[in-house]
Design an enzyme around this catalytic site. Structure first.
Site, mmCIF file in Angstrom:
data_model
loop_
_atom_site.group_PDB
_atom_site.id
_atom_site.type_symbol
_atom_site.label_atom_id
_atom_site.label_comp_id
_atom_site.label_asym_id
_atom_site.label_seq_id
_atom_site.Cartn_x
_atom_site.Cartn_y
_atom_site.Cartn_z
ATOM 1 N N GLY A 148 0.826 -1.199 0.000
ATOM 2 C CA GLY A 148 0.000 0.000 0.000
ATOM 3 C C GLY A 148 0.865 1.256 0.000
ATOM 4 N N CYS A 149 0.230 2.392 -0.256
ATOM 5 C CA CYS A 149 0.978 3.642 -0.372
ATOM 6 C C CYS A 149 1.512 4.096 0.988
ATOM 7 C CB CYS A 149 0.111 4.715 -1.025
ATOM 8 S SG CYS A 149 -1.535 4.881 -0.307
ATOM 9 N N TYR A 150 0.627 4.217 1.973
ATOM 10 C CA TYR A 150 1.108 4.581 3.312
ATOM 11 C C TYR A 150 2.142 3.559 3.804
ATOM 12 C CZ TYR A 150 -2.727 8.009 4.077
ATOM 13 O OH TYR A 150 -3.581 9.071 4.017
#
Lengths: 342, 342, 342, 342
Positions: A148-150
């Protein structure tokens, strides 16, 4: 040439895959699917691709995905797990940009994603596609859970510290800020320009789906469970994640050297000089994670600043990086992108 | 390899030249000058260039510009005219991104730019670097006057109509909107985020410096003087110009075909289907001008929409395009850029 | 106290009515309806109203609208025409912020709005609520068609010229730019932050619904049909409309004096000094229309710049202005708002 | 009527004072000074004030400030300390919106502000103008040190916890995000639209001037020194501060009740329901601080979210609130502002 299929190309990670793969010297985009938009030229939906991509969206059944070398799932959560097995059985390697295969503990996954998992055995087999940690396994992986991005921004920021055992792993804080594209290309009131523009807010402060993904990774690097508080915020920019990380030091060490050494061979992690402030725009459109360290007032609290483009190193760029590794291509191929500034 | 020098690299056209040339397969950046910042690594000022450009700004005297094949002036108006002759005499070809050599009528130039011209003879010799019009002369030009941003968007929109004599050239309207980067990287109150953000306004509606440049071009295509009203606006985006052009038709014709034929061999002009709406973001970071036609209510007023990135096709990208033409390279080399969307 | 009902309060014109009426000394908000959100405190949806508005959305049936003095329809097109008659019959005065009663020619209305009109007789009876034109009729009107946002900005800019017969009414151009809130608080992809942010485009350039409304007004002021080209644009600001208007002068006159005299008694039209540039932020949150004139190069083309807040003078503020006139209150009551700058 | 003078009215806190005081029923703006702009109508610089403020900037010498009841200093740091004594001696009460009188420890002040203090004795006499803490002293104060923007948001968020001794005061974290107007109306490259737009970054992470001001306040509420890490960030919005605060709980208690009780009589602090997310736009233009609590995963880390408008509750609004208290006016007079949303 690597023959590439993309499932679900109408979202932001889809168009970003297309932007990157259209210029990739060893990738051939064979098909991009969208049930809803089948027949529409891709460039009608994404006018930046006019002249660069001549494909039309096609129905998944007509896509010939089983003849691809690799298929990217740029779909909502819960789709890839329905379709991955058939492709894998056909010998197609799969990179899922959604969350279906990211969390090894199925109970945790089912709690946070609110659905039954369709193929638990594949979860066990999937490789978490963070090259800075799992490069060797990625080379031979059949199924990649693209981070995921985070989680990308936060893990890369804490990683050297936890591996080295330099901080109190029981009290970590990740205050993360994301551009609005992180919410996807979905018609929703909350992400309208007139709602999200000129506004700043936290969201899901009591618990966000990326928390268990991050905690799983951090626990692995620390060799023990971690205590993490993760608060995401919505900020009025289009692309970019900035994570501000706080940790308590448990001993003295040359932290700057620690980070520089850990990432010295990483083409996409850039450790800035001590005391710098990475800007999200410096990686806008680029696959780079820029990191900087601060030790305010010389105290025991270490502040780590970590910036990525959520759609590139936080999604599609990292997926292409994984593809490069999987197919024995130079890891940076097609990804030597310079951030667009201003 | 073309040896390139850049004079005045601390502004937005400077960093954009660097972004483009850093990835250009046949360009070698030899020097980038800045009196004020001499010694500073370029990547310290423009962090997107970290890892891509290792140069430092250097003092013009130490730059060895006379050993370059081409020198770009990314300077304020009035600088290139002081330094061009020496370089030209040394056999260096010069591309000026400012306005020093754009206007042939010196009286007009001096009126709008408020200074005496330092080298009138060079003005006569300079080639206006709009490849869609002057490709042949550009090939052998020693001195290129790279067009302004508004003039590029407006001229490309009116060009086919005026060449074909299809509209009343005495009453043309260009309502143009620019992103704030068009004002440059200068510390000024009016372009602060808190001033220009969430705001829209016209400026210089009674007369803007780009008016005579545009009029000069349009008159040439029309073969007679034109009457042009040009109103620029400041709009809260970073990059992008959108020109909305209005002209009265003087006869019937297939206008869409006219535009498509005029630009069919142009790699950087994209005529959209009739009735389309080009978006500035579709060319964000790209060297493309996208154009679309409308004929509201089937009347006699033709509306032409023209969108560019002011820093690319409106400045540095066009300058590199000119360099490619001048040095016999493929015109699109290093410029096959896809717009960053979202 | 004027007892006020609001039908359909979940959109931007709804919340803006609440913001204005909450501080209006002579208005009492009796009910605000929303079928879908019945029971929800208004301040839960619009957190700016916490502490200022204690109402909950209620179902229209429970709202007691027939006991109000005036009901505002802040609804999509096609709703007010279904419900107005019943209220009017009950003696309630109605102000429709949508387009149901704006166009007298029903054929035209039905063509542009794509539906059958439910009450043609009420259209004939409705008063177009532009106070600068229809103040007297508004005083006694039972049913007000509150003008559209673009029509307000464009009509106020052309009005003095057409009344005075100073321009060629057969060739008028209105190049208008709107903030994204003009599209309403609807979940749509095109107005997402990541789509509309850092982007500029025209839309509906071949024909927009506000065209017939504007043309109807302009024809009335001119005393004959007008030829108008109207091109709207979407610009990345939240609130604000800026109209840039072009007209050919047919004679000589002191145009600045013409405008100043026409609007000298108008509390909400501000004629700036000749050659000024009104900014949308100067009226952000205010009920003012600011207008300035330019005559580029002293030629025959007059440029009129007109700026409003689309949600205030372009919608809810003008509706409250109409209410004030209808109920014999001071016209500026509750509307002496200062634009929020920066 | 309170006769008001404003020194240094050309910045954002100046125009905001004017916006608030122009509608204040008991304030009469007597003079607003600017050496540089003396003679210019205020509304020429701030067009939102056209029709609301007729004053011109005047030279300080001609301003008759010594005849005012109160003088606001909306000046850079270091100005008020030069001029306050003369006014105080003349019986004029002074509210300084800059930092000259905020920090009692002169050594600390001199270190962070880099200048010698001109009047140490006045520092000792000044009252820190945070009404929620110092209301009684403000009533009779002659000299008010109006709090900084970050300090207001951060202190109000931690205050109840420290007063009640509920958290470990030795490890507090304040991750704060500010709109760009916080940097003031100064011509600087870093806050240009093209630099700060579509970008997010931390700044001064190793130490910011507001740190000692916040620490001083928190230590007072805790009754002992505190350990605070404070990291400010620049976010692309115009107005607004959002502070995300982290503290470790030292015992169990009903924290929501604690906050609600502490602020129950405070007109400008709004405690949202537990688990809410205050948005900066909900207080855009308003004098309110909205606060919400989270306890992620029910653990020992408490997250406090605090949002203000940096120019209102973080500067000019709070200054007017102080004025109201000082002159025995209702505290909310002229400040019952509703946030502008959208």
């Amino acid at each position: 040439m690597v023959k590439v299929g993309i499932v679900g190309g109408t979202g932001y990670t889809g168009v970003e895959l297309l932007r990157l793969l259209a210029r990739h010297p060893q990738a051939e985009i064979v098909a991009i699917t969208s049930r809803k938009e089948a027949g529409m030229p891709v460039a009608d939906m994404f006018p930046n691709l006019r002249g660069h991509i001549d494909l039309r969206f096609c129905d998944p059944q007509d896509a010939g995905l089983d003849k691809c070398d690799v298929v990217f799932f740029a779909t909502p959560n819960g789709i890839a797990m329905q379709q991955a097995r058939e492709l894998l059985t056909a010998g197609v390697r799969v990179i899922d940009l959604a969350a279906d295969f990211r969390i090894q503990d199925l109970g945790v996954w089912q709690k946070w994603y609110g659905m039954e998992h369709a193929c638990p055995d594949l979860v066990a087999q999937a490789v978490y596609g963070l090259p800075e940690v799992n490069r060797e396994q990625i080379k031979t992986a059949q199924l990649i859970a693209n981070p995921g991005c985070y989680p990308t921004a936060v893990q890369l920021g804490f990683l050297p510290l936890l591996e080295a055992g330099m901080v109190d792993e029981s009290y970590l804080i990740a205050d993360a800020k994301s551009g609005v594209s992180g919410a996807g290309r979905k018609a929703e009131v909350g992400t309208l320009f007139a709602e999200a523009g000129d506004n700043f807010k936290a969201y899901a402060a009591s618990g966000h789906r990326h928390l268990p993904e991050i905690s799983q990774g951090l626990a692995r690097y620390a060799g023990k469970p971690v205590g993490l508080t993760f608060v995401p915020h919505l900020t009025p920019l289009i692309r970019g994640i900035h994570a501000t990380l706080y940790a308590r030091l448990t001993g003295e060490s040359d932290l700057q050297a620690l980070f520089e050494q850990r990432y010295q061979d990483e083409p996409f992690v850039d450790v800035l000089p001590f005391g710098s402030h990475p800007e999200t725009r410096s990686v806008r459109g680029a696959n780079t994670c820029r990191i900087a360290l601060h030790r305010p007032q010389g105290g025991n609290t270490l502040v780590i600043l970590s910036a990525i483009d959520n759609l590139v190193k936080g999604a599609s760029g990292q997926a292409v990086q994984n593809m490069n590794i999987m197919f024995g291509l130079p890891e940076t191929m097609g990804l030597e992108l310079i951030g667009l500034l201003p």
